[in-house]
Design a protein around this motif. Structure first.
Motif, PDB file in Angstrom:
ATOM      1  N   VAL A  23       0.828  -1.199   0.000  1.00  0.00           N
ATOM      2  CA  VAL A  23       0.000   0.000   0.000  1.00  0.00           C
ATOM      3  C   VAL A  23       0.866   1.253   0.000  1.00  0.00           C
ATOM      4  N   ALA A  24       1.986   1.232   0.724  1.00  0.00           N
ATOM      5  CA  ALA A  24       2.886   2.394   0.761  1.00  0.00           C
ATOM      6  C   ALA A  24       3.442   2.693  -0.622  1.00  0.00           C
ATOM      7  N   ILE A  25       3.783   1.643  -1.365  1.00  0.00           N
ATOM      8  CA  ILE A  25       4.318   1.836  -2.715  1.00  0.00           C
ATOM      9  C   ILE A  25       3.258   2.460  -3.625  1.00  0.00           C
ATOM     10  N   VAL A  26       2.022   1.994  -3.458  1.00  0.00           N
ATOM     11  CA  VAL A  26       0.925   2.564  -4.247  1.00  0.00           C
ATOM     12  C   VAL A  26       0.615   3.990  -3.801  1.00  0.00           C
ATOM     13  N   ALA A  27       0.693   4.229  -2.485  1.00  0.00           N
ATOM     14  CA  ALA A  27       0.278   5.516  -1.927  1.00  0.00           C
ATOM     15  C   ALA A  27       1.266   6.644  -2.182  1.00  0.00           C
ATOM     16  N   LEU A  28       2.558   6.315  -2.332  1.00  0.00           N
ATOM     17  CA  LEU A  28       3.562   7.368  -2.471  1.00  0.00           C
ATOM     18  C   LEU A  28       3.279   8.322  -3.627  1.00  0.00           C
ATOM     19  N   PRO A  29       3.137   7.823  -4.860  1.00  0.00           N
ATOM     20  CA  PRO A  29       2.855   8.782  -5.941  1.00  0.00           C
ATOM     21  C   PRO A  29       1.518   9.491  -5.778  1.00  0.00           C
ATOM     22  N   ILE A  33       1.046  -6.253  -9.304  1.00  0.00           N
ATOM     23  CA  ILE A  33       2.303  -5.497  -9.418  1.00  0.00           C
ATOM     24  C   ILE A  33       2.007  -3.994  -9.331  1.00  0.00           C
ATOM     25  N   PRO A  34       2.746  -3.252  -8.481  1.00  0.00           N
ATOM     26  CA  PRO A  34       2.502  -1.794  -8.336  1.00  0.00           C
ATOM     27  C   PRO A  34       3.094  -1.013  -9.506  1.00  0.00           C
ATOM     28  N   PHE A  35       2.379  -1.016 -10.629  1.00  0.00           N
ATOM     29  CA  PHE A  35       2.907  -0.361 -11.830  1.00  0.00           C
ATOM     30  C   PHE A  35       3.001   1.152 -11.672  1.00  0.00           C
ATOM     31  N   SER A  59       2.398   8.100 -21.073  1.00  0.00           N
ATOM     32  CA  SER A  59       3.115   6.837 -20.873  1.00  0.00           C
ATOM     33  C   SER A  59       2.846   6.253 -19.489  1.00  0.00           C
ATOM     34  N   VAL A  60       2.940   7.103 -18.458  1.00  0.00           N
ATOM     35  CA  VAL A  60       2.698   6.612 -17.098  1.00  0.00           C
ATOM     36  C   VAL A  60       1.264   6.112 -16.957  1.00  0.00           C
ATOM     37  N   ALA A  61       0.310   6.872 -17.474  1.00  0.00           N
ATOM     38  CA  ALA A  61      -1.096   6.458 -17.376  1.00  0.00           C
ATOM     39  C   ALA A  61      -1.321   5.143 -18.122  1.00  0.00           C
ATOM     40  N   ALA A  62      -0.722   5.002 -19.320  1.00  0.00           N
ATOM     41  CA  ALA A  62      -0.895   3.787 -20.111  1.00  0.00           C
ATOM     42  C   ALA A  62      -0.292   2.578 -19.401  1.00  0.00           C
ATOM     43  N   VAL A  63       0.907   2.750 -18.835  1.00  0.00           N
ATOM     44  CA  VAL A  63       1.546   1.642 -18.117  1.00  0.00           C
ATOM     45  C   VAL A  63       0.670   1.201 -16.939  1.00  0.00           C
ATOM     46  N   MET A  64       0.119   2.146 -16.213  1.00  0.00           N
ATOM     47  CA  MET A  64      -0.726   1.795 -15.060  1.00  0.00           C
ATOM     48  C   MET A  64      -1.993   1.068 -15.497  1.00  0.00           C
ATOM     49  N   LEU A  65      -2.653   1.575 -16.528  1.00  0.00           N
ATOM     50  CA  LEU A  65      -3.925   0.985 -16.939  1.00  0.00           C
ATOM     51  C   LEU A  65      -3.738  -0.389 -17.575  1.00  0.00           C
ATOM     52  N   ILE A  66      -2.736  -0.518 -18.437  1.00  0.00           N
ATOM     53  CA  ILE A  66      -2.484  -1.808 -19.090  1.00  0.00           C
ATOM     54  C   ILE A  66      -1.925  -2.805 -18.084  1.00  0.00           C
TER      55      ILE A  66
END
Length: 574
Positions: free
Chosen positions: A39-45, A206-208, A191-198
């Motif tokens: 959760v911390a990895i997801v929450a940081l950004p 995996i915390p993309f 690019s960041v949005a595409a990587v997260m969604l795909i």
């Protein structure tokens, strides 16, 4: 006095952590620690992005995630809730920052926290269940749109234009980009949005988001891309707690924004906790404790420069999916973010703003549950209308007005539906022991109406119109045993109908009035009117006998023999 104090202390004690919470921490610490790390990895950004979007900077988002996240985990009412800065709260804070500055936002957060604690003490958490699902869905859809639009300036790499209306700001940002395009920023954001969604579809575990942000930061550093503006310097640690921002003279001015922030914090936190309960078996949050925990978190966060916090649905969902079983996971998430603040601030400061914009764009897209929206739109036209109105109001006005509008429309439509259930049906008189000739004569001069359902302000006037249209009769009997509820408006309408019929020479009798409705009838004078000369009866057969006597007195039935209805039919005629 002592008993009042004792009840207050008992209520406060019920809001504090219990021994069971400590025992839960020992249940499966390994899984909780792993869930907290994820959760911390997801929450940081997200913390960084929402801090920037709020206008107080990335450091404010981190401070909120650490301080509010830890306190809400300890004192909140859910074992699985993860709290911190959220997109919905950011939407509310942006205009507050523009009008009152950073100090105003911190003061608003402090006031909102105190309001949440007061709501917890008043046990107001249970009222969350009365928020209709279409309001929640429309609210979520509107927030997603606003969050996405707020990221447009950073995603296009242009300075944020002036203005507090998101549609206006977005349009100005697009115009600025057309004059001075910055394709590097666009590339990072997309690019960041595409990587997260795909990536979320390909490997959900995996915390993309953090991987994409790290990749964008590395590319920007190696390539020396000046167009990719970074976050900027961050303090290496949390500031010392301070009330230096507090201006007592501004409390009155900031009261309304504080109410809005408190309402949103309560709504989103309780909604998030309910979502967490639905994703697990055997977990159930305490809504009053949750408000208490969020209140303490919002009182403390401004002291460290943090923005108002709420329960975060996305982070809470990640927490549940990764196997969290106790508050230890949310505490671990806050502790890891604290370590990052103290140890990795120089690295975090190099993250491009456009990359964070991409994270929030993907988050906004993932907030929209197409299946839920489609189901809600197909349910009824009323549900679809409420959803659309709430979403549009969220986008065009603000979140609190949107919820108020949604609740008002939902309430009005619900009242309309309930009011339609009220019926005024003419029913035949019981033949009893009357002869065919006498029964025909009674039916010619007496009409009985059975009132079914609620008699209240939403449909009472329709009842009055139907009842006063009766004609060519001597007696009207109102059978009221099936009236489910009655308010003052319904009682006044009933009184008005009796008076109008009486002025036309029609005797009005009532039967089966429930004990719970006597007070409201008495308060408007309708009971005295009905009881005048004995017009109110316990059963319908008694009312029919009184009507027969009236007709005999008037000479209508003088030629017929006196007969009485059978008492065996009284229960059917109540």
């Amino acid at each position: 006095m002592t008993s009042v104090f004792g009840r207050a202390m008992s209520r406060l004690t019920a809001l504090l952590p219990a021994r069971g919470d400590l025992a839960d921490l020992r249940r499966d610490p390994r899984r909780d620690l792993l869930a907290g790390l994820t959760v911390a990895i997801v929450a940081l950004p997200l913390a960084l992005g929402f801090g920037v979007s709020s206008g107080l900077g990335a450091e404010a988002g981190l401070a909120t995630a650490v301080v509010a996240g830890a306190l809400a985990a300890v004192f909140g009412g859910s074992n699985l809730q993860v709290s911190g800065p959220t997109g919905a709260m950011t939407v509310v804070l942006v205009p507050i920052v523009g009008e009152y500055g950073p100090g105003g936002v911190l003061t608003v957060g402090l006031m909102a926290g105190a309001m949440l604690v007061a709501l917890a003490a008043l046990r107001a958490g249970k009222y969350m269940q009365y928020v209709p699902a279409p309001v929640v869905e429309g609210f979520t859809l509107g927030i997603a749109c606003v969050i996405g639009l707020q990221q447009i300036p950073n995603a296009l790499g242009v300075p944020k234009p002036e203005g507090d209306r998101v549609l206006v700001v977005t349009w100005r940002a697009v115009e600025e980009f057309a004059r001075h395009p910055n394709w590097t920023a666009v590339g990072f954001a997309v690019s960041v949005a595409a990587v997260m969604l795909i990536g979320a579809r390909w490997r959900p575990g995996i915390p993309f988001s953090i991987l994409a942000v790290i990749a964008a930061t590395v590319v920007a550093g190696i390539g020396g891309l000046d167009a990719a503006q970074p976050i900027g310097d961050l303090p290496s640690g949390l500031p010392a707690p301070s009330l230096g921002f507090l201006d007592l003279g501004s409390l009155g001015t900031l009261f309304a924004p504080a109410v809005a922030v408190a309402a949103l914090a309560a709504l989103e936190s309780l909604l998030s906790a309910s979502v967490a309960d639905g994703m697990t078996v055997g977990q159930k949050h305490d809504p009053d404790r949750e408000l208490f925990g969020q209140g303490l978190a919002n009182i403390a966060a401004p002291l460290f420069g943090g923005v108002p916090a709420t329960g975060a649905i996305a982070r809470t969902a990640v927490n549940v999916r990764t196997g969290a079983s106790s508050r230890l996971a949310a505490l671990t998430h806050a502790a890891i973010l604290a370590v990052i603040v103290f140890a990795a601030a120089p690295l975090v400061s190099k993250i491009p703003l456009a990359a964070l914009a991409g994270v929030l764009l993907a988050t906004a897209i993932r907030m929209v549950e197409v299946g839920s929206l489609r189901a809600m739109a197909k349910a009824t036209r009323s549900d679809a209308l409420i959803l659309v109105l709430t979403a549009v109001a969220t986008l065009a006005l603000d979140l609190v007005y949107a919820v108020i509008i949604g609740l008002a429309v939902a309430g009005a439509l619900a009242l309309r539906a309930v009011a339609k259930q009220a019926r005024l049906d003419q029913v035949p008189l019981d033949r009893g022991d009357h002869s065919a000739e006498e029964h025909a004569l009674l039916a010619e001069h007496i009409v009985a109406y059975r009132i079914d359902g609620p008699l209240f302000f939403a449909g009472a006037h329709r009842f009055l119109l139907e009842l006063t249209e009766v004609s060519d009769v001597r007696v009207v009997i109102l059978r009221m045993s099936r009236v489910s509820t009655m308010d003052a408006t319904g009682a006044l309408v009933l009184k008005d109908a009796v008076e109008k019929l009486t002025r036309r020479g029609i005797l009005v009798l009532a039967s089966g009035i429930r004990s719970g409705q006597l007070q409201v009838l008495d308060s408007v004078g309708a009971l005295d009117l009905l009881r005048h000369e004995g017009r109110e009866y316990a059963t319908t057969p008694e009312a029919i006998r009184a009507a027969r006597d009236h007709l005999e007195t008037a000479g209508v039935l003088s030629a017929l023999p006196a007969q009485q209805p059978r008492t065996s039919s009284e229960d059917a005629l109540r």
